[in-house]
Write a protein that holds these residues in place. Structure first.
Motif: not given
Length: 302
Positions: A79-80, A127, A130, A204, A208
């Motif tokens: 994630t990121l 995501v 996040a 997402t 993203c």
């Protein structure tokens, strides 16, 4: 009056009637569109989080590993992964705990009013979490905000078949053909369809892309005005790339990685340029597609 004071005044307004409430919401959306958000818990309000329960969350955490725990762990570490500020603020173990608690909570969701929807963890939820977990003041707030977002804002996007996202791709193709037929035809002539590059952006709600600060500004707009606007935001980003795409004999290379997001410019293009070009019927389908399975059925009949 400073921006924070404007929001505090608006949020502190007493709404005695439903008409007053609608007018306050209209002013809130307009303020978000024109000035953005200060560091206040506006997302919680927009997502309808008016109650949180420590005991409920802790009871879900205490259940330990759900049946999708391994799937969650296989996704969260990615994630990121290149965003240093996100990694400094959000620990992977926290994301795992929130998503695993959500998987347990999802088993309790009622389905009678939404046909036979099945909720659990699906790939891509990490995501979606996040931006929410990054801005929320606590893990507890993040859990309830994320739960409301999934259940109320985009239930069809997180079904096992990703029905909402596939419907979003079809609508993206229609919107691009409507708003920029030249670009649409160029991509089609190169054997490119939106299905080949846009699924992550649709699934997402553009979370993203980079940078994260711009994603948060975009989500200010999406949460205030409706997540369905993400489809038009993707069209806007493509139109920003228009000249380069039209000049490229292999535009697929450019479409695999979108340039850095410019949220304010994107939103302005959507509201002032693209939205007027969408007829009422298509806009209605955009609005309903995250939660109404009838939209995909209608599109497949065409």
């Amino acid at each position: 009056m400073g921006l924070r004071a404007k929001y505090e005044t608006l949020l502190g307004t007493s709404n005695k009637t439903e008409r007053d409430l609608r007018e306050s919401l209209r002013k809130l959306r307009k303020l978000i569109l024109s000035d953005g958000l200060p560091e206040l818990d506006i997302w919680k309000i927009l997502l309808g989080v008016y109650r949180i329960s420590i005991s409920e969350y802790m009871s879900l955490v205490a259940k330990r590993e759900s049946d999708v725990y391994d799937k969650i762990q296989n996704d969260t570490f990615r994630t990121l992964a290149t965003d240093e500020r996100f990694l400094e603020k959000v620990e992977e173990v926290t994301m795992i705990r929130v998503l695993n608690a959500f998987a347990w909570k999802a088993k309790e969701f009622p389905t009678s009013h939404l046909l036979s929807l099945r909720f659990s963890y699906v790939q891509g939820m990490n995501v979606l979490l996040a931006p929410i977990i990054y801005v929320m003041p606590s893990e507890l707030d993040a859990f309830f905000a994320f739960t409301n977002f999934i259940q109320n804002n985009c239930p069809l996007y997180v079904q096992p078949s990703l029905e909402g996202a596939h419907c979003g791709l079809k609508l993206l193709d229609i919107c691009l053909a409507t708003l920029d037929p030249t670009l649409h035809q160029h991509l089609k002539s190169k054997g490119l369809s939106v299905q080949t590059f846009a699924m992550p952006l649709v699934l997402t709600f553009s979370a993203c892309v980079q940078p994260l600060d711009e994603v948060l500004r975009l989500w200010d707009f999406l949460l205030a005005w409706g997540v369905h606007f993400n489809i038009l935001c993707i069209v806007a980003q493509m139109i920003m790339m228009r000249e380069d795409l039209l000049a490229d004999e292999s535009p697929g290379r450019r479409l695999r990685t979108f340039p850095a997001l410019r949220a304010r410019l994107c939103v302005e293009m959507v509201v002032h340029r693209l939205l007027p070009g969408i007829d009422e019927s298509l806009f209605d389908q955009l609005v309903r597609h995250p939660y109404d399975p009838e939209v995909l059925f209608q599109l497949e009949l065409k």
